[in-house]
Scaffold this motif. Structure first.
Motif, short mmCIF file in Angstrom:
data_model
loop_
_atom_site.label_atom_id
_atom_site.label_comp_id
_atom_site.label_asym_id
_atom_site.label_seq_id
_atom_site.Cartn_x
_atom_site.Cartn_y
_atom_site.Cartn_z
N UNK A 102 0.45 -1.21 -0.25
CA UNK A 102 0.46 0.36 0.53
C UNK A 102 1.00 1.16 0.50
N UNK A 103 1.83 1.49 1.04
CA UNK A 103 2.71 2.16 0.81
C UNK A 103 3.39 2.75 -0.59
N UNK A 104 3.57 1.86 -0.71
CA UNK A 104 4.45 1.83 -1.96
C UNK A 104 3.28 2.54 -3.21
N UNK A 105 2.31 2.20 -2.78
CA UNK A 105 1.48 2.78 -4.29
C UNK A 105 1.18 4.26 -3.18
N UNK A 106 1.08 4.63 -2.20
CA UNK A 106 0.77 5.84 -2.06
C UNK A 106 1.60 6.52 -2.17
N UNK A 107 2.86 6.35 -2.23
CA UNK A 107 4.70 7.70 -2.36
C UNK A 107 3.97 7.65 -3.35
N UNK A 108 4.32 8.65 -3.61
CA UNK A 108 4.42 9.28 -5.23
C UNK A 108 5.86 9.43 -5.20
N UNK A 109 6.50 9.48 -4.57
CA UNK A 109 8.05 10.56 -4.93
C UNK A 109 9.00 8.59 -5.72
N UNK A 110 10.01 8.98 -5.55
CA UNK A 110 11.21 8.49 -5.67
C UNK A 110 11.52 7.47 -4.87
N UNK A 111 11.11 8.14 -3.55
CA UNK A 111 12.21 7.14 -2.35
C UNK A 111 10.84 7.26 -1.03
N UNK A 133 16.35 7.72 6.59
CA UNK A 133 16.37 6.68 5.75
C UNK A 133 15.80 6.50 4.40
N UNK A 134 16.50 6.33 3.47
CA UNK A 134 15.85 6.27 2.07
C UNK A 134 15.46 4.85 1.64
N UNK A 135 14.57 4.74 1.55
CA UNK A 135 14.20 3.35 0.79
C UNK A 135 13.58 3.95 -0.66
#
Ligand SMILES: CSC[C@@H](O)[C@@H](O)C(=O)COP(=O)(O)O
Ligand SMILES: [Zn+2]
Length: 204
Positions: A102-111, A133-135
């Motif tokens: 879910x978070x990886x879909x909601x996050x619009x940035x590159x990290x 920490x940048x993932x």
């Protein structure tokens, strides 16, 4: 530690991941490095929560080929990429959790940027909640070779530590051995849960 001991630790990690519900319906894949040239990777299509030693297949890191002719994970090229990029990496864990998906879909940035959490210190080398920490988050693709090449290009330009997210898909993380990879997975998953809750509450 011997190959057998490392593999036993990986099998135990797979059972733990399965019990947590982090590799549902055959999702996820796991591996451990044998040496500079080879790793042992989970067989494609199996329930990763019920794996045994025999479900791991030797794969050549440089070529992605399995000398046995058996079929390792469809995402083999992402594991071997990590072993090629990071000689110190000894184990790679890929999971399909709800938080990462879910978070990886909601996050619009590159990290996904994680800051302000004490639990950042569960990641080796992190000493304070005041750091970030940048993932990185890569768009998902069924072309795993292309994805591996995109991640390799990223790693040539930016620091890549602990793991990366595939959008709408899951987390791939690693460590110098199974125990460290497991700690990174558990720490990141805790941080993802916090971040999901925080974003939900702050949007109300
Ligand atoms: C439930 S399908 C998931 C797969 O497409 C893939 O993303 C995955 O993680 C497992 O693939 P596998 O080939 O079993 O290692
Ligand atoms: Zn997957």
């Amino acid at each position: 530690m011997s190959d057998t001991q490392q593999l036993d630790q990986l099998v135990a990690a797979c059972h733990w991941i399965g019990a947590k519900g982090w590799a549902p319906a055959t999702g996820g894949n796991m591996s451990v490095r044998q040496d500079e040239h080879f790793c042992l990777l989970s067989e494609s299509g199996k329930d990763k929560g019920g794996l045994t030693r025999d479900d791991f297949i030797q794969v050549e890191i440089a070529s992605n080929l399995a000398p046995s002719g058996r079929k390792p994970s469809a995402e083999t090229a992402l594991h071997t990429l990590i072993y090629r990029l990071f000689p110190e990496a000894g184990a790679v864990l890929h999971t399909h959790t709800v938080n990462a998906t879910v978070l990886s879909r909601v996050e619009e940035g590159a990290a996904l940027l994680l800051y302000g959490y004490e639990m950042q210190k569960s990641l080796t080398g992190q000493h304070t909640h005041e750091d970030t920490v940048a993932i990185p988050v890569f768009d998902n693709s069924q072309d795993i070779a292309a994805l591996a090449s995109e991640i390799e290009d990223y790693a040539a330009r930016f620091p890549l530590r602990y793991g990366f997210l595939l959008r709408g898909h899951g987390l791939t993380c690693w460590g110098e051995n199974v125990n460290e990879a497991r700690r990174h997975l558990e720490g990141l998953e805790f941080l993802f849960e916090c971040e999901r809750q925080r974003r939900l509450l702050e949007s109300k």
